[in-house]
Design a protein around this motif. Structure first.
Motif, PDB file in Angstrom:
ATOM      1  N   UNK A 234       9.757  -1.330 -65.031  1.00 36.69           N
ATOM      2  CA  UNK A 234      10.788  -2.130 -65.676  1.00 36.69           C
ATOM      3  C   UNK A 234      10.183  -3.415 -66.186  1.00 36.69           C
ATOM      4  N   UNK A 235      11.039  -4.315 -66.562  1.00 36.04           N
ATOM      5  CA  UNK A 235      10.587  -5.624 -66.988  1.00 36.04           C
ATOM      6  C   UNK A 235      10.365  -6.524 -65.789  1.00 36.04           C
ATOM      7  N   UNK A 236      10.162  -7.796 -66.041  1.00 37.09           N
ATOM      8  CA  UNK A 236       9.958  -8.749 -64.948  1.00 37.09           C
ATOM      9  C   UNK A 236      11.116  -8.771 -63.951  1.00 37.09           C
ATOM     10  N   UNK A 237      12.320  -8.372 -64.388  1.00 41.25           N
ATOM     11  CA  UNK A 237      13.466  -8.358 -63.481  1.00 41.25           C
ATOM     12  C   UNK A 237      13.267  -7.387 -62.323  1.00 41.25           C
ATOM     13  N   UNK A 238      12.488  -6.333 -62.506  1.00 36.70           N
ATOM     14  CA  UNK A 238      12.212  -5.405 -61.405  1.00 36.70           C
ATOM     15  C   UNK A 238      11.421  -6.117 -60.309  1.00 36.70           C
ATOM     16  N   UNK A 239      10.391  -6.850 -60.695  1.00 31.93           N
ATOM     17  CA  UNK A 239       9.626  -7.627 -59.722  1.00 31.93           C
ATOM     18  C   UNK A 239      10.513  -8.702 -59.096  1.00 31.93           C
ATOM     19  N   UNK A 240      11.360  -9.330 -59.890  1.00 30.21           N
ATOM     20  CA  UNK A 240      12.249 -10.377 -59.376  1.00 30.21           C
ATOM     21  C   UNK A 240      13.200  -9.850 -58.306  1.00 30.21           C
ATOM     22  N   UNK A 241      13.612  -8.599 -58.403  1.00 25.41           N
ATOM     23  CA  UNK A 241      14.487  -8.012 -57.367  1.00 25.41           C
ATOM     24  C   UNK A 241      13.768  -7.944 -56.018  1.00 25.41           C
ATOM     25  N   UNK A 242      12.497  -7.547 -56.050  1.00 19.98           N
ATOM     26  CA  UNK A 242      11.733  -7.520 -54.801  1.00 19.98           C
ATOM     27  C   UNK A 242      11.498  -8.936 -54.288  1.00 19.98           C
ATOM     28  N   UNK A 243      11.217  -9.857 -55.194  1.00 26.05           N
ATOM     29  CA  UNK A 243      10.994 -11.243 -54.788  1.00 26.05           C
ATOM     30  C   UNK A 243      12.258 -11.850 -54.184  1.00 26.05           C
ATOM     31  N   UNK A 244      13.434 -11.483 -54.678  1.00 23.96           N
ATOM     32  CA  UNK A 244      14.690 -11.981 -54.112  1.00 23.96           C
ATOM     33  C   UNK A 244      14.852 -11.492 -52.669  1.00 23.96           C
ATOM     34  N   UNK A 245      14.454 -10.260 -52.416  1.00 25.42           N
ATOM     35  CA  UNK A 245      14.500  -9.754 -51.043  1.00 25.42           C
ATOM     36  C   UNK A 245      13.513 -10.507 -50.154  1.00 25.42           C
ATOM     37  N   UNK A 246      12.355 -10.859 -50.719  1.00 24.59           N
ATOM     38  CA  UNK A 246      11.353 -11.589 -49.944  1.00 24.59           C
ATOM     39  C   UNK A 246      11.843 -12.993 -49.598  1.00 24.59           C
ATOM     40  N   UNK A 247      12.529 -13.641 -50.543  1.00 26.25           N
ATOM     41  CA  UNK A 247      13.038 -14.996 -50.305  1.00 26.25           C
ATOM     42  C   UNK A 247      14.003 -15.000 -49.123  1.00 26.25           C
ATOM     43  N   UNK A 248      14.770 -13.922 -48.986  1.00 25.16           N
ATOM     44  CA  UNK A 248      15.754 -13.831 -47.900  1.00 25.16           C
ATOM     45  C   UNK A 248      15.105 -13.535 -46.550  1.00 25.16           C
ATOM     46  N   UNK A 249      13.845 -13.146 -46.554  1.00 24.22           N
ATOM     47  CA  UNK A 249      13.164 -12.778 -45.311  1.00 24.22           C
ATOM     48  C   UNK A 249      12.298 -13.932 -44.806  1.00 24.22           C
ATOM     49  N   UNK A 250      12.005 -13.886 -43.528  1.00 24.12           N
ATOM     50  CA  UNK A 250      11.095 -14.848 -42.907  1.00 24.12           C
ATOM     51  C   UNK A 250       9.700 -14.615 -43.492  1.00 24.12           C
ATOM     52  N   UNK A 251       9.082 -15.645 -44.127  1.00 21.81           N
ATOM     53  CA  UNK A 251       7.788 -15.428 -44.778  1.00 21.81           C
ATOM     54  C   UNK A 251       6.662 -15.031 -43.822  1.00 21.81           C
ATOM     55  N   UNK A 252       6.879 -15.202 -42.531  1.00 19.96           N
ATOM     56  CA  UNK A 252       5.868 -14.792 -41.556  1.00 19.96           C
ATOM     57  C   UNK A 252       6.265 -13.498 -40.846  1.00 19.96           C
ATOM     58  N   UNK A 253       7.430 -12.958 -41.224  1.00 16.62           N
ATOM     59  CA  UNK A 253       7.932 -11.750 -40.579  1.00 16.62           C
ATOM     60  C   UNK A 253       7.394 -10.476 -41.221  1.00 16.62           C
ATOM     61  N   UNK A 254       7.597  -9.396 -40.508  1.00 13.79           N
ATOM     62  CA  UNK A 254       7.081  -8.105 -40.949  1.00 13.79           C
ATOM     63  C   UNK A 254       7.744  -7.620 -42.242  1.00 13.79           C
ATOM     64  N   UNK A 255       9.056  -7.832 -42.400  1.00 23.39           N
ATOM     65  CA  UNK A 255       9.747  -7.388 -43.611  1.00 23.39           C
ATOM     66  C   UNK A 255       9.169  -8.068 -44.837  1.00 23.39           C
ATOM     67  N   UNK A 256       8.969  -9.371 -44.759  1.00 23.22           N
ATOM     68  CA  UNK A 256       8.380 -10.103 -45.888  1.00 23.22           C
ATOM     69  C   UNK A 256       6.980  -9.563 -46.193  1.00 23.22           C
ATOM     70  N   UNK A 257       6.187  -9.404 -45.157  1.00 21.38           N
ATOM     71  CA  UNK A 257       4.818  -8.929 -45.346  1.00 21.38           C
ATOM     72  C   UNK A 257       4.790  -7.535 -45.971  1.00 21.38           C
ATOM     73  N   UNK A 258       5.689  -6.657 -45.512  1.00 19.58           N
ATOM     74  CA  UNK A 258       5.756  -5.308 -46.075  1.00 19.58           C
ATOM     75  C   UNK A 258       6.167  -5.343 -47.541  1.00 19.58           C
ATOM     76  N   UNK A 259       7.212  -6.120 -47.853  1.00 21.56           N
ATOM     77  CA  UNK A 259       7.668  -6.221 -49.241  1.00 21.56           C
ATOM     78  C   UNK A 259       6.585  -6.810 -50.143  1.00 21.56           C
ATOM     79  N   UNK A 260       5.922  -7.849 -49.673  1.00 20.45           N
ATOM     80  CA  UNK A 260       4.863  -8.472 -50.472  1.00 20.45           C
ATOM     81  C   UNK A 260       3.705  -7.504 -50.699  1.00 20.45           C
ATOM     82  N   UNK A 261       3.320  -6.787 -49.653  1.00 21.74           N
ATOM     83  CA  UNK A 261       2.242  -5.812 -49.772  1.00 21.74           C
ATOM     84  C   UNK A 261       2.564  -4.761 -50.834  1.00 21.74           C
ATOM     85  N   UNK A 262       3.790  -4.257 -50.810  1.00 22.91           N
ATOM     86  CA  UNK A 262       4.161  -3.202 -51.753  1.00 22.91           C
ATOM     87  C   UNK A 262       4.455  -3.737 -53.149  1.00 22.91           C
ATOM     88  N   UNK A 263       5.121  -4.881 -53.254  1.00 22.55           N
ATOM     89  CA  UNK A 263       5.461  -5.428 -54.568  1.00 22.55           C
ATOM     90  C   UNK A 263       4.227  -5.928 -55.304  1.00 22.55           C
TER      91      UNK A 263
END
Length: 148
Positions: free
Chosen positions: A50-79
């Protein structure tokens, strides 16, 4: 905004390029997207594009997560780790890179599948199997509740 709708099978040329369906290029243009963000699907052997909005959707999920937590790390790794930017050539084609081939199994044909806000790239046989499985899952409750 035009949705990404339908599916199209296209041939990959001898130089590893494939033409993006015209309706998908139009949908991107209606969003003002010139760059494509691509990510290996988390749950399927497909590439989500998709366009940049696809990446922004994953980044929005990351913002809601603890940046030191596993969910953030998993999302960042995959995105970011499983993501790449794709470029159109002057004829509306993209290159089918190793990034795409290794995750999908695509060789000489590719299926573009509309997913409303983004589209996916599939190897044709895998797409047909996934579509059949989805149809079976969704029709099972209907068959159970139908009188015989």
């Amino acid at each position: 905004m035009e949705p990404f709708l339908s599916n199209f099978v296209h041939n990959v040329d001898s130089k590893g390029r494939v033409s993006v369906p015209a309706s998908f290029r139009q949908a991107l243009a209606s969003r003002g997207n010139r760059d494509l963000y691509a990510m290996q699907s988390i749950t399927r052997p497909a590439i989500e594009v998709g366009g940049p909005d696809l990446l922004e959707r994953y980044e929005a999920q990351m913002v809601a997560a603890d940046p030191f937590g596993e969910t953030y790390q998993d999302l960042a790794l995959l995105a970011y780790g499983d993501g790449a930017f794709l470029k159109f050539d002057s004829e509306g084609r993209i290159s089918v890179t190793d990034f795409i081939r290794q995750h999908t199994g695509i060789t000489d044909k590719i299926v573009f599948v509309g997913m409303k806000h983004f589209f996916q790239l599939w190897e044709p046989a895998r797409f047909e199997a996934q579509r059949a499985a989805a149809r079976a899952r969704l029709s099972a409750p209907v068959r159970k509740s139908s009188p015989e």
